[in-house]
Motif scaffolding. Sequence first.
Motif, short mmCIF file in Angstrom:
data_model
loop_
_atom_site.label_atom_id
_atom_site.label_comp_id
_atom_site.label_asym_id
_atom_site.label_seq_id
_atom_site.Cartn_x
_atom_site.Cartn_y
_atom_site.Cartn_z
N LEU A 170 -12.01 19.49 -36.93
CA LEU A 170 -11.58 18.14 -37.28
C LEU A 170 -10.80 17.53 -36.11
N PRO A 171 -10.86 16.22 -35.92
CA PRO A 171 -10.06 15.60 -34.86
C PRO A 171 -8.58 15.66 -35.21
N GLU A 172 -7.73 15.48 -34.21
CA GLU A 172 -6.28 15.42 -34.48
C GLU A 172 -6.02 14.26 -35.44
N ASN A 173 -5.14 14.49 -36.42
CA ASN A 173 -4.89 13.44 -37.41
C ASN A 173 -3.51 13.60 -38.03
N GLU A 174 -3.07 12.54 -38.70
CA GLU A 174 -1.74 12.52 -39.34
C GLU A 174 -1.80 12.99 -40.79
N ILE A 175 -3.00 13.29 -41.29
CA ILE A 175 -3.15 13.65 -42.69
C ILE A 175 -2.56 15.04 -42.93
N SER A 176 -1.67 15.14 -43.90
CA SER A 176 -0.96 16.39 -44.18
C SER A 176 -1.17 16.82 -45.62
N ILE A 177 -0.88 18.08 -45.88
CA ILE A 177 -0.93 18.59 -47.26
C ILE A 177 0.05 17.80 -48.12
N GLY A 178 -0.42 17.39 -49.31
CA GLY A 178 0.41 16.58 -50.19
C GLY A 178 0.16 15.10 -50.06
N ASP A 179 -0.55 14.67 -49.00
CA ASP A 179 -0.85 13.25 -48.82
C ASP A 179 -1.94 12.80 -49.77
N LEU A 180 -1.91 11.54 -50.12
CA LEU A 180 -2.99 10.94 -50.91
C LEU A 180 -4.05 10.43 -49.93
N VAL A 181 -5.31 10.75 -50.19
CA VAL A 181 -6.40 10.29 -49.33
C VAL A 181 -7.45 9.58 -50.18
N MET A 182 -8.21 8.71 -49.52
CA MET A 182 -9.30 8.00 -50.18
C MET A 182 -10.61 8.41 -49.53
N LEU A 183 -11.61 8.71 -50.34
CA LEU A 183 -12.93 9.09 -49.84
C LEU A 183 -13.91 7.95 -50.07
N SER A 184 -14.75 7.70 -49.07
CA SER A 184 -15.73 6.62 -49.20
C SER A 184 -17.00 7.00 -48.47
N LYS A 185 -18.08 6.27 -48.79
CA LYS A 185 -19.36 6.53 -48.12
C LYS A 185 -19.66 5.43 -47.11
N ASN A 186 -19.76 4.21 -47.55
CA ASN A 186 -20.10 3.11 -46.64
C ASN A 186 -19.02 2.04 -46.56
N ASP A 187 -18.29 1.86 -47.65
CA ASP A 187 -17.31 0.77 -47.71
C ASP A 187 -15.94 1.29 -48.10
N PRO A 188 -15.01 1.44 -47.14
CA PRO A 188 -13.67 1.98 -47.47
C PRO A 188 -12.80 0.99 -48.25
N LEU A 189 -13.26 -0.26 -48.44
CA LEU A 189 -12.45 -1.24 -49.15
C LEU A 189 -12.88 -1.41 -50.61
N ARG A 190 -13.85 -0.61 -51.06
CA ARG A 190 -14.27 -0.70 -52.47
C ARG A 190 -13.13 -0.27 -53.39
N ASP A 191 -12.95 -1.00 -54.49
CA ASP A 191 -11.87 -0.70 -55.43
C ASP A 191 -12.06 0.63 -56.15
N ASP A 192 -13.33 1.07 -56.28
CA ASP A 192 -13.59 2.28 -57.07
C ASP A 192 -13.76 3.54 -56.22
N ASN A 193 -13.37 3.47 -54.94
CA ASN A 193 -13.42 4.68 -54.12
C ASN A 193 -12.45 5.72 -54.69
N PRO A 194 -12.86 6.97 -54.84
CA PRO A 194 -11.97 7.98 -55.42
C PRO A 194 -10.83 8.37 -54.48
N THR A 195 -9.67 8.64 -55.06
CA THR A 195 -8.52 9.14 -54.28
C THR A 195 -8.10 10.50 -54.83
N GLY A 196 -7.55 11.32 -53.96
CA GLY A 196 -7.08 12.64 -54.36
C GLY A 196 -5.96 13.11 -53.45
#
Length: 745
Positions: A146-172
């Motif tokens: 993986l590239p260097e990133n600021e994402i850490s354990i415990g952070d909330l992330v959003m997963l998307s396929k084509n459109d990261p601004l969709r309201d129904d993109n799942p978060t975990g």
Amino acid sequence: MEKKLYIGGLPENSGPGDLLGAITNQAEVQGNKIGEINVKGSVAEIYVSEEILGSVLENLKEVAGKAVRVASEDDPKIHFLKMAMLVEIEREEEMRRHEKEIKNLTGREREEEGRAILNLKGRDEGTGLGGKYLIKFVRQKQGESLPENEISIGDLVMLSKNDPLRDDNPTGTVAKKSNYSITVAFEADPSGFLYGKGLRCDLYVNDITYQRQLEALLKVFDGSDYRLEELTRKAIGEEDIEFGNIDRDVKFLDENLNGSQKEAVVKSLSAKDFFLIHGPPGTGKTVNCIEVARQVLKRGEDVLCTADSNTAVDNMVEWLAKAGEKVIRVGHPARVTPMLRKHTLDEVVQQNEKYQKSQELREKAMDLVDKQDEFTHPGGRWRRGMSDEMIKSLAQKGKGSRGVPPSKIEEMAKWLELQEKIDELFTEIEKLEEEAVDEILEWADVVCATNSGCGSELMSGREFDTLIIDEATQATEPSCWIPMILSDKVVMAGDHKQLPPTVLSKDAEELNETLFESLMEIHGDDISRILKVQYRMHQNIMNFSNEEFYDGVLKADESVASHTLEDMKSFEYSNDLSNNYRGLLDPEEPVVFLDTRNIGASERQRKGSTSRENPKEADLAASISSKLIKLGMNPDQIAIITPYDDQVDLINRKIGTEDLEVDTVDGFQGREKEAVILSLVRSNPEKEVGFLKDVRRLNVSLTRAKRKLIIIGDGDTVSGHETYRRLIEYVTEAGGLISLPPEIS
């Protein structure tokens, strides 16, 4: 004359009209007596005429059917509704920045910023505690890290396929992270596309943290139990704090504690409400927290240990585990080490019989969910207004109804029968999981979690005798109240002379004043003890901060007081260095100020950026670090720090050495290295120093180095500020000032 009110606990999407209607109806007042209404999320600030103030306070009970809290400025508890307003402002600002960045940056640009990872594919990893669905994401190209990133354990992330601004993109929530993968826990059954390719993972606004802060503040305002009400009154200065008899015969478990540490432990144990351990850099405040925790355990009492960051919580878990205490870590550790894993609730619960039984039942439930696919779902065009009971009754009689054939009725009845079994299984699963968690947390003597983690359902309703918050001066007041609700007594450790928590919105800057600070201001010296021996820095590195920020009370332990680079086996100082480097790298000069005023090392600002950079200082920092490495230092023993993000980026592009850390001062707080190079950046005719004016940032900058501190800056510019002028005078008197000649430019 108008009076100001705060209203908290508003329903979602409330507006001024909702409040105006609620006030006029319930308080029976005219609308023209109500002035400006400012709504931020769940909190409102309202101006009303003095004549209707009493009626509004007495009669306004709810807005849009939801109970609200109301306070005027005469009520000391208005403080907590004001805090809630600040939390909402900060939440809104973080959301705004996040959405703006996703909209304005390409995926590749956001990945370069470290806040997104592209080209991922997902793989099912089963379920974790609480039935959370786990998916592991790796790069599509096999074996690619993986590239260097600021994402850490415990952070909330959003997963998307084509459109990261969709309201129904799942978060975990990020549950695990390695160089090659990131595992995310989802509350609901994830969308099918997450098991495919071409996925994008974005760092997202962790709204859960804000919601837990708001919930905690409302509970504090309500005074949900007598002890919480007492702590609340003492926190806002309505009552004095109390102490019991001081036990001078405490048998210390850590024999290496110094006198000031022992004094802080003894005073902590005698406190009935609050106590503050003031730990300047390198003085071992976490060690003190651990001793206090263990002494409380000796009394047969329960302890909750928290901090705002996962890393700080992990440190406490490791210390307690090494001391042999029964410790459980709730939440996801930032580092995945065998010791930490062994003490996490998620890991320990796997061995619990009730939890194992719940997982067997979960498998059965999921098999039934799959079996439901064989039958018609009783919804949409087939239900036709029929109740569940009607469908089951018709199926028993083999009849159809309302144009629905008997075969479909029978399938829907079978689907409903399976659903009833599934619901029964999940009720039993939840009961078994809850009992398993209860057994483990009851077994533990110490529970460790982040402040926010204490607001989780797992921790709801639990009670502890003593709460210990480490790094309390890096946590906002609302963050601290989340665990405080669970405890009868609070011990905090921190240093208000270093940087406060990061606050994004200028309108929420009051969150910078921590509870630690306000308690000290309200209750004076009696509430705290300062730790006086530091175990990090050469005394010459320590001395300026000691006099400037700590009234000269600090002493360097003899183990570090005179240590230099020359004491390191790998370091070999050479007199063959050029004149410019000879004095600069001389081990006998622990602190050096490299003055760039004569070489035209001007600062500059990138287009569209609010940050600053200084190319000549960046060149000098890169060159000096290279020389230190040639003299035998390992790159991981050196750090280059600077107040500005753009300067970090510029220096990173100039050094070609792995493991040599370059970071902002804010990002490096709490860290240390053998040698630190500090680039101040600011160099301008107006002698403007920008946010260097916050001298707490300077204090952090000067106290990261163990053996060698090299400061690069324009002495003419920064000495326009009195603290920096005194710093240059101090270094000059110590013989560490080096002025670069014009020809160097």
